[in-house]
Structures are given as C-alpha cells and as structure tokens.
Write a protein that holds these residues in place. Sequence first.
Motif, PDB file in Angstrom:
ATOM      1  N   LEU A  25       0.753  -1.267   0.122  1.00 43.42           N
ATOM      2  CA  LEU A  25       0.100   0.079  -0.161  1.00 43.42           C
ATOM      3  C   LEU A  25       0.798   1.093   0.115  1.00 43.42           C
ATOM      4  CD1 LEU A  25      -2.924  -0.922   2.531  1.00 43.42           C
ATOM      5  CD2 LEU A  25      -3.068  -0.562  -0.061  1.00 43.42           C
ATOM      6  N   LEU A  26       2.086   1.276   0.736  1.00 43.17           N
ATOM      7  CA  LEU A  26       2.804   2.381   0.810  1.00 43.17           C
ATOM      8  C   LEU A  26       3.394   2.651  -0.872  1.00 43.17           C
ATOM      9  CD1 LEU A  26       4.125   4.378   2.336  1.00 43.17           C
ATOM     10  CD2 LEU A  26       6.080   2.974   2.802  1.00 43.17           C
ATOM     11  N   ALA A  27       4.002   1.530  -1.350  1.00 41.48           N
ATOM     12  CA  ALA A  27       4.336   1.880  -2.594  1.00 41.48           C
ATOM     13  C   ALA A  27       3.170   2.418  -3.591  1.00 41.48           C
ATOM     14  CB  ALA A  27       4.992   0.497  -3.286  1.00 41.48           C
ATOM     15  N   ALA A  28       2.214   1.901  -3.564  1.00 42.02           N
ATOM     16  CA  ALA A  28       1.000   2.088  -4.524  1.00 42.02           C
ATOM     17  C   ALA A  28       0.497   3.520  -3.941  1.00 42.02           C
ATOM     18  CB  ALA A  28      -0.165   1.309  -4.334  1.00 42.02           C
ATOM     19  N   SER A  29       0.593   4.037  -2.736  1.00 43.62           N
ATOM     20  CA  SER A  29       0.159   5.460  -2.497  1.00 43.62           C
ATOM     21  C   SER A  29       1.060   6.283  -2.761  1.00 43.62           C
ATOM     22  CB  SER A  29      -0.025   5.484  -0.871  1.00 43.62           C
ATOM     23  OG  SER A  29       0.963   5.374  -0.215  1.00 43.62           O
ATOM     24  N   ARG A  30       2.257   6.167  -2.684  1.00 41.47           N
ATOM     25  CA  ARG A  30       3.549   7.164  -3.215  1.00 41.47           C
ATOM     26  C   ARG A  30       3.485   7.131  -5.012  1.00 41.47           C
ATOM     27  NH1 ARG A  30       8.754   6.676   0.943  1.00 41.47           N
ATOM     28  NH2 ARG A  30       7.442   7.844   2.529  1.00 41.47           N
ATOM     29  N   ALA A  31       3.058   6.036  -5.257  1.00 40.11           N
ATOM     30  CA  ALA A  31       3.260   6.177  -7.132  1.00 40.11           C
ATOM     31  C   ALA A  31       2.052   7.047  -7.388  1.00 40.11           C
ATOM     32  CB  ALA A  31       3.095   4.692  -7.585  1.00 40.11           C
ATOM     33  N   ILE A  32       0.825   6.811  -6.747  1.00 38.32           N
ATOM     34  CA  ILE A  32      -0.258   7.751  -7.408  1.00 38.32           C
ATOM     35  C   ILE A  32      -0.280   8.994  -6.619  1.00 38.32           C
ATOM     36  CG2 ILE A  32      -1.165   5.782  -8.238  1.00 38.32           C
ATOM     37  CD1 ILE A  32      -3.228   6.018  -5.783  1.00 38.32           C
ATOM     38  N   GLY A  33       0.604   9.393  -5.527  1.00 39.66           N
ATOM     39  CA  GLY A  33       0.349  10.725  -4.887  1.00 39.66           C
ATOM     40  C   GLY A  33      -0.712  10.675  -3.791  1.00 39.66           C
ATOM     41  N   TRP A  34      -1.102   9.569  -3.425  1.00 32.73           N
ATOM     42  CA  TRP A  34      -2.161   9.648  -2.335  1.00 32.73           C
ATOM     43  C   TRP A  34      -1.700   9.763  -1.214  1.00 32.73           C
ATOM     44  CZ3 TRP A  34      -6.129   4.999  -2.465  1.00 32.73           C
ATOM     45  CH2 TRP A  34      -7.320   5.227  -2.120  1.00 32.73           C
ATOM     46  N   THR A  35      -1.561  10.868  -0.484  1.00 35.04           N
ATOM     47  CA  THR A  35      -0.669  11.234   0.667  1.00 35.04           C
ATOM     48  C   THR A  35      -1.461  10.810   1.927  1.00 35.04           C
ATOM     49  OG1 THR A  35      -1.762  13.282   0.818  1.00 35.04           O
ATOM     50  CG2 THR A  35       0.443  13.220  -0.200  1.00 35.04           C
ATOM     51  N   ASP A  40      -1.380   6.905   6.547  1.00 33.63           N
ATOM     52  CA  ASP A  40      -1.880   5.781   7.262  1.00 33.63           C
ATOM     53  C   ASP A  40      -0.998   4.435   7.215  1.00 33.63           C
ATOM     54  OD1 ASP A  40      -4.309   7.236   7.902  1.00 33.63           O
ATOM     55  OD2 ASP A  40      -5.444   6.307   6.040  1.00 33.63           O
ATOM     56  N   CYS A  41      -0.449   4.154   6.069  1.00 34.49           N
ATOM     57  CA  CYS A  41       0.462   3.094   6.067  1.00 34.49           C
ATOM     58  C   CYS A  41       1.897   3.215   6.829  1.00 34.49           C
ATOM     59  CB  CYS A  41       0.846   3.201   4.509  1.00 34.49           C
ATOM     60  SG  CYS A  41      -0.159   2.250   3.226  1.00 34.49           S
ATOM     61  N   LEU A  42       2.169   4.616   6.932  1.00 35.42           N
ATOM     62  CA  LEU A  42       3.363   4.920   7.949  1.00 35.42           C
ATOM     63  C   LEU A  42       3.114   4.621   9.160  1.00 35.42           C
ATOM     64  CD1 LEU A  42       5.160   7.571   5.911  1.00 35.42           C
ATOM     65  CD2 LEU A  42       5.923   5.167   6.234  1.00 35.42           C
ATOM     66  N   ALA A  43       1.989   5.106   9.529  1.00 32.51           N
ATOM     67  CA  ALA A  43       1.300   4.694  11.261  1.00 32.51           C
ATOM     68  C   ALA A  43       1.149   3.466  11.248  1.00 32.51           C
ATOM     69  CB  ALA A  43       0.146   5.534  11.071  1.00 32.51           C
ATOM     70  N   MET A  44       0.474   2.704  10.392  1.00 32.73           N
ATOM     71  CA  MET A  44       0.415   1.319  10.708  1.00 32.73           C
ATOM     72  C   MET A  44       1.868   0.642  10.839  1.00 32.73           C
ATOM     73  SD  MET A  44      -1.305  -1.815   8.021  1.00 32.73           S
ATOM     74  CE  MET A  44      -2.618  -0.572   7.745  1.00 32.73           C
ATOM     75  N   ASN A  75      13.859  -3.437   8.052  1.00 36.77           N
ATOM     76  CA  ASN A  75      14.989  -3.098   7.654  1.00 36.77           C
ATOM     77  C   ASN A  75      14.816  -2.458   6.213  1.00 36.77           C
ATOM     78  OD1 ASN A  75      17.521  -2.696   7.286  1.00 36.77           O
ATOM     79  ND2 ASN A  75      17.837  -4.414   6.007  1.00 36.77           N
ATOM     80  N   ARG A  76      13.892  -2.667   5.412  1.00 38.47           N
ATOM     81  CA  ARG A  76      13.494  -2.111   4.052  1.00 38.47           C
ATOM     82  C   ARG A  76      12.866  -1.059   4.090  1.00 38.47           C
ATOM     83  NH1 ARG A  76      15.016  -2.498  -0.141  1.00 38.47           N
ATOM     84  NH2 ARG A  76      13.972  -3.634  -1.584  1.00 38.47           N
ATOM     85  N   LEU A  77      11.843  -0.872   5.071  1.00 37.04           N
ATOM     86  CA  LEU A  77      11.378   0.330   5.654  1.00 37.04           C
ATOM     87  C   LEU A  77      12.077   1.429   5.823  1.00 37.04           C
ATOM     88  CD1 LEU A  77       8.180  -1.005   7.288  1.00 37.04           C
ATOM     89  CD2 LEU A  77       7.741   0.614   5.569  1.00 37.04           C
ATOM     90  N   PHE A  78      13.064   1.086   6.690  1.00 38.42           N
ATOM     91  CA  PHE A  78      14.144   2.012   7.188  1.00 38.42           C
ATOM     92  C   PHE A  78      14.770   2.546   5.847  1.00 38.42           C
ATOM     93  CE2 PHE A  78      18.888   2.868   7.972  1.00 38.42           C
ATOM     94  CZ  PHE A  78      18.382   4.101   8.421  1.00 38.42           C
ATOM     95  N   GLN A  79      15.239   1.339   5.190  1.00 39.51           N
ATOM     96  CA  GLN A  79      15.982   1.870   3.657  1.00 39.51           C
ATOM     97  C   GLN A  79      15.012   2.960   2.970  1.00 39.51           C
ATOM     98  OE1 GLN A  79      16.867  -2.053   2.108  1.00 39.51           O
ATOM     99  NE2 GLN A  79      18.736  -1.911   3.111  1.00 39.51           N
ATOM    100  N   ALA A  80      13.860   2.862   2.835  1.00 46.65           N
ATOM    101  CA  ALA A  80      13.001   3.381   2.088  1.00 46.65           C
ATOM    102  C   ALA A  80      12.579   4.848   2.374  1.00 46.65           C
ATOM    103  CB  ALA A  80      11.653   2.828   1.789  1.00 46.65           C
ATOM    104  N   THR A  81      12.568   4.980   3.855  1.00 50.28           N
ATOM    105  CA  THR A  81      11.924   6.027   4.528  1.00 50.28           C
ATOM    106  C   THR A  81      13.229   6.868   5.277  1.00 50.28           C
ATOM    107  OG1 THR A  81      11.343   4.952   6.418  1.00 50.28           O
ATOM    108  CG2 THR A  81       9.968   5.187   4.859  1.00 50.28           C
ATOM    109  N   GLU A  82      14.128   6.318   5.668  1.00 54.79           N
ATOM    110  CA  GLU A  82      15.336   6.830   6.752  1.00 54.79           C
ATOM    111  C   GLU A  82      14.769   7.052   8.052  1.00 54.79           C
ATOM    112  OE1 GLU A  82      17.740   9.554   4.569  1.00 54.79           O
ATOM    113  OE2 GLU A  82      18.454   8.031   3.067  1.00 54.79           O
ATOM    114  N   SER A 161       9.878   1.174  -5.503  1.00 55.88           N
ATOM    115  CA  SER A 161       8.741   2.212  -5.967  1.00 55.88           C
ATOM    116  C   SER A 161       8.773   3.285  -4.847  1.00 55.88           C
ATOM    117  CB  SER A 161       7.320   1.889  -6.005  1.00 55.88           C
ATOM    118  OG  SER A 161       7.352   0.751  -7.362  1.00 55.88           O
ATOM    119  N   VAL A 162       8.879   2.763  -3.656  1.00 55.46           N
ATOM    120  CA  VAL A 162       8.697   3.638  -2.309  1.00 55.46           C
ATOM    121  C   VAL A 162      10.066   4.399  -2.547  1.00 55.46           C
ATOM    122  CG1 VAL A 162       9.011   3.799  -0.009  1.00 55.46           C
ATOM    123  CG2 VAL A 162       7.477   2.205  -1.008  1.00 55.46           C
TER     124      VAL A 162
END
Length: 166
Positions: A25-35, A40-44, A75-82, A161-162
């Motif tokens: 969901l995070l990748a999809a929301s960022r791809a289409i700009g659904w902030t 919500d994804c990051l909160a989850m 770990n992948r979330l950290f790499q994508a978001t720092e 994508s993220v």
Amino acid sequence: MIDGRAKPYGIPSWCWGDPGITLCLLAASRAIGWTAVEADCLAMARRVAALDPASTGLADASLCHGFAGGAHMLNRLFQATEDEQFRVAAQTWIAHLLAVRNDTGLAGWWFNRDDGGIVRRVRSAGLLTGASGVGLVLTAATCGIPPWWDRVMVLGDAMESVASAC
C-alpha cells in the motif's frame, strides 16, 4: 492471539498481517500521490515497529511468517524512509532472531510446519520457511544495498517504488 487476547494489528509477517500489506500500500500510495493513504501506511508500520518481537505470536525464525521476515520488512522500511524508528526496530528484531537460534536445528533454527492441524518442528533449508531465507535476511541487514532476491516476495519492486518516490 497472545495470552488469549486478539492481537490489535495482526501477526506482523510478510504472508499475513500488517507489514506485507503496508509495504504494498505504501508503494502504491506514493506512486499515485495518495498522501492520506501513505500517512496511514506509515502509521501502521510504526505500530509494527513498536512491537516487542517476543510478544507478537510469531513462532519461528522464517522469512515467510517468522522473525526474519519481520526484521527484513522493518529494515526495508528504514531503507525506503530513513526513519530511525524502523532502523531501531529492525535491529531489535534481528537481535531476537539471533536469540532464538539454537544448536540443534538446521543452521541453528527450527521451523514450524502445519501438517493438517498438527504443528511440527522441522529442519528446513528453504527460502520462505527455512534457513536460506534467514541467512539472506541476515546478509541483507549488513549493508544498505537493497537485495535483489526480495523481488520474489514483491518487496523489491514495492520498496524500489517507495525509494524512488522519496
């Protein structure tokens, strides 16, 4: 269930639960700009990162539905978001993964297999539910380069994508 109580956010694993769903969901929301969905994804994901791996209901080390999978996704979330919360959580999960290692299983780990409702502890060398998946997770945790192998779990493409949307 943990101690007879329903878990508030599901079992944190790739094959079921919040982390696998969150990454897609995070990748999809960022791809289409659904902030709103991205937030919500990051909160989850942060709720998962706040969990103690020992109290999650996970029962083995596997990549699919065990401690290795949780560690890898964090770990992948950290790499994508720092986001430092994901880095600390990934390290906590890796420490727990190493703590459940013993000297009798394959490469030190036992894995659970459900044989018609009877859960058996088995030695396994497989990717999703065995020692090779655990080894790949531990190797991937040693550097910041996204591993190519997690594309088979749809994590590589989702996380790329993220990362490209960051």
